[in-house]
Design a protein around this motif. Structure first.
Motif, short mmCIF file in Angstrom:
data_model
loop_
_atom_site.label_atom_id
_atom_site.label_comp_id
_atom_site.label_asym_id
_atom_site.label_seq_id
_atom_site.Cartn_x
_atom_site.Cartn_y
_atom_site.Cartn_z
N LEU A 352 -10.07 -4.08 -4.55
CA LEU A 352 -8.64 -3.92 -4.76
C LEU A 352 -8.30 -2.45 -4.52
O LEU A 352 -8.85 -1.58 -5.19
N TYR A 353 -7.45 -2.17 -3.54
CA TYR A 353 -7.17 -0.78 -3.20
C TYR A 353 -5.67 -0.51 -3.24
O TYR A 353 -4.86 -1.40 -3.02
N GLY A 354 -5.33 0.73 -3.54
CA GLY A 354 -3.93 1.13 -3.59
C GLY A 354 -3.77 2.46 -4.29
O GLY A 354 -4.74 3.05 -4.79
N PRO A 356 -2.58 5.31 -7.23
CA PRO A 356 -2.83 5.29 -8.68
C PRO A 356 -1.71 4.59 -9.43
O PRO A 356 -0.55 4.62 -9.01
N GLY A 357 -2.11 3.93 -10.52
CA GLY A 357 -1.10 3.29 -11.38
C GLY A 357 -0.67 1.92 -10.93
O GLY A 357 0.34 1.42 -11.42
N THR A 358 -1.41 1.29 -10.02
CA THR A 358 -1.01 -0.04 -9.54
C THR A 358 -1.73 -1.18 -10.27
O THR A 358 -1.62 -2.34 -9.88
N GLY A 359 -2.50 -0.88 -11.32
CA GLY A 359 -3.11 -1.92 -12.15
C GLY A 359 -4.36 -2.54 -11.56
O GLY A 359 -4.69 -3.67 -11.91
N LYS A 360 -5.07 -1.81 -10.72
CA LYS A 360 -6.25 -2.38 -10.05
C LYS A 360 -7.35 -2.74 -11.04
O LYS A 360 -7.89 -3.84 -11.01
N SER A 508 0.00 -2.33 -3.70
CA SER A 508 0.85 -1.21 -3.32
C SER A 508 2.26 -1.40 -3.86
O SER A 508 2.76 -2.54 -3.92
N PRO A 509 2.93 -0.30 -4.25
CA PRO A 509 4.33 -0.42 -4.71
C PRO A 509 5.28 -0.97 -3.66
O PRO A 509 6.38 -1.41 -4.01
N ARG A 510 4.84 -1.01 -2.42
CA ARG A 510 5.73 -1.52 -1.37
C ARG A 510 5.61 -3.03 -1.18
O ARG A 510 6.39 -3.63 -0.46
N GLY A 550 2.50 4.04 -8.84
CA GLY A 550 2.41 2.68 -9.35
C GLY A 550 3.15 2.49 -10.66
O GLY A 550 3.47 3.47 -11.36
N PRO A 551 3.42 1.25 -11.04
CA PRO A 551 4.23 0.97 -12.24
C PRO A 551 3.51 1.20 -13.56
O PRO A 551 4.15 1.26 -14.60
#
Length: 602
Positions: A352-354, A356-360, A508-510, A550-551
């Motif tokens: 799982l990549y993305g 920081p802060g995306t809940g991986k 990703s936030p997008r 990230g959220p």
């Protein structure tokens, strides 16, 4: 011989009837010990459906004895047959199979009056449970002995071309080591001599009648039962000096269709390999689940235990993600979770990549606990630049002896070895186990994984380990989920070897499920949607996708205390962006500050 071996008894399943018999001094045409069943012994009336296919010699011998009246309907035991006269059989197993109407190991089921199995009367070393062995014979001095000799003549052999004559069965390993040192000193290297000692000791002293023997030839696995003691001969070509009689099953099993765990053990490149860890898989070869159940019922067993072949046949599977799980993880669509699980099932490894802060890490842990059935099947490690193979798998580490208080270097298992050993235990092999590797891209992966890199792609193979020297394979029920922070290292910089071995899923936030995660969390908590609006506005101003925020930063209770949002923005989010734009002379507060974002939102 009558004085050497007592009368043996066999209790038929599901009844109190007991058959009687004796081991004979004579050997059959292929070297196995003959066995005579006494007249008046009970015989099971029916056979299991798989009997004819698995044991055709015993099946047709039984039918001939019934047709000729040597076995007939019993007047003493209702619903059973009975032997009219003594019956000479080619082996104790053949005798047991004729009476029981199913495949049986006669060396274990025939017992003397004191309860000891027949094999136990051959000495203390024989009182070990039956084992299966792999003996290689398809490329002995470039000849396929399996088809040329083993199958047609009922043999298994081991080349010992320079071993002196007169080596007895049951010889100790120390004596063998001396003999091999003297006889092979100028023709074999040190490591070759060491392995030859192990192979010879297994063939002469550990194998015994009643053990299962396997071999590979022409892309098929052939299985048989050892029916006699080892003998040393003087063969012309010196390829078959050591021999044991074997009753081979008539048909082989395609190698590509064998269970993955069995393929792993068969890939070990030694002439003799102990296959005890996959014994249940071997016992179930060629049988359907229903046939295994019938065989289990035909053999008297402790009702509290389960037939091993049935346990091994349990299918490994991952639970189907549910709408409830998607709701708990605030994932926008259950189908997305199903796709992640499909990737895990196909590749066994996933990243799982993305940003920081995306809940991986949170998603990896929760998903692993759901799929594995609880936190007991999940282990988490975090990689860092100094992380090494010795930390991850095994290595020599200083340890203090609790008695002497002395410190010495001892071989110590790492988290992957510990989890692999747990996953491969008997009874655990159908349960998914998960290793979570947090920040997987922060270590030198080639250095950390070492030879295990190969096993990530070839799960049906085994390799020789660097430190312990064991032959090791990754169990098929071990799954790996890594997390990768793309702000530390771009996904484009990951080497091709890792890309090939892992499936990559972006958070990703997008894109969903990350894009709307904060908004769904705020709605669930009954909070105002302003933080989600601010985060969306912030990320539209960040040009590089890997540095978007990230959220997770805004999904903590402290954010929603008095002044919490402003404090989090000032101390957590803006420093990340300052580092990103370091040296550019940008006014971070003017571009990314809360006041600027609120003004843009009106």
């Amino acid at each position: 011989m009558a004085d050497e071996f007592p009368e043996f008894r066999l209790r038929l399943p599901n009844g109190k009837m007991v058959a009687r018999g004796r081991l004979l001094p004579e050997k059959g045409a292929k070297g196995s010990r003959m066995f005579v069943v006494a007249a008046g012994s009970p015989v099971r009336a029916n056979t299991v459906p798989s009997f004819a296919a698995r044991k055709p010699p015993s099946y047709y011998t039984r039918q001939r004895l019934i047709d000729t009246g040597v076995i007939r309907r019993s007047d003493r035991w209702r619903g059973y047959l009975e032997t009219v006269s003594d019956i000479e059989c080619t082996s104790p197993s053949a005798a047991a199979e004729i009476l029981m109407g199913c495949s049986a190991n006669g060396w274990g089921v025939w017992k003397s009056a004191d309860g000891r199995a027949l094999i136990d009367h051959f000495g203390p070393s024989a009182a070990v449970p039956n084992r299966p062995w792999l003996v290689r014979g398809s490329n002995v001095s470039r000849l396929d002995l399996v088809r040329r000799q083993w199958l047609p003549e009922g043999l298994v052999t081991l080349a010992a071309s320079r071993l002196r004559q007169g080596v007895r069965q049951g010889v100790g390993k120390d004596e063998l080591r001396t003999l091999v040192q003297e006889d092979y000193d100028s023709t074999a290297t040190y490591s070759q001599r060491q392995q030859l000692v192990e192979d010879l000791h297994a063939f002469l002293s550990r194998m015994k009648p009643g053990d299962t023997v396997c071999t590979i030839s022409g892309g098929h696995l052939y299985v048989g039962e050892i029916t006699g003691e080892a003998e040393q001969t003087q063969s012309e070509d010196r390829r078959t000096n050591l021999r044991r009689p074997v009753e081979w099953k008539p048909a082989g099993h395609p190698y590509d269709e064998l269970p993955e765990e069995l393929q792993q053990k068969l890939s070990i490149q030694h002439d003799v390999v102990d296959l005890t860890s996959v014994q249940a898989h071997i016992e179930g070869l060629g049988l359907t689940y229903e046939e295994l159940v019938e065989e289990a019922e035909a053999i008297e067993r402790d009702p509290s235990t389960e037939f091993p072949a049935l346990t091994a046949r349990r299918e490994l599977e991952l639970p189907e993600p549910t709408d409830e799980l998607a709701g708990e993880l605030l994932v926008h669509d259950t189908e997305w979770l199903r796709e992640v699980c499909d990737l895990l099932w196909d590749d066994r490894q996933l990243v799982l990549y993305g940003p920081p802060g995306t809940g991986k890490t949170y998603l990896a842990l929760k998903l692993a606990e759901f799929l594995g059935g609880g936190p007991e099947q999940v282990k988490l490690v975090q990689f860092h630049p100094s992380y090494a193979y010795e930390d991850f798998f095994e290595g020599f580490r200083p340890q203090e002896d609790p008695q002497t208080r002395e410190v010495a270097f001892r071989l110590t298992a790492g988290p992957l070895r510990e989890l692999a050993d747990l996953a491969s235990r008997e009874g655990n092999r159908h349960i998914p186990h998960f290793l979570i590797i947090d920040e997987i891209n922060r270590a030198n992966l080639a250095k950390v994984f070492g030879e295990l890199y190969f096993l990530l792609e070839y799960r049906n193979k085994s390799v020789r380990l660097t430190y312990s020297g064991d032959d090791f394979a990754l169990p098929p029920n071990l799954f790996v989920i890594g997390t990768m922070n793309t702000a530390d290292r771009s996904i484009a910089l990951v080497d091709a070897a890792m890309r090939r071995r892992f499936a990559f899923v972006e958070l990703s936030p997008r894109t969903e499920p990350t894009r709307g995660l904060l908004r769904r969390w705020l709605a669930k908590e009954g909070k105002d949607a302003e933080p989600a609006d601010l985060l969306d506005a912030l990320n539209t101003r960040i040009d590089e996708a890997d540095f978007r925020i990230g959220p997770s930063y805004l999904m903590k209770k402290g954010v929603y205390r008095e002044g919490g949002l402003e404090r989090t923005w000032r101390t957590k989010i803006l420093p990340l962006l300052e580092e990103h734009h370091y040296g550019e002379g940008m006014d971070i507060e003017k571009r990314y500050g809360l006041a600027a974002l609120r003004e843009s939102l009106g």
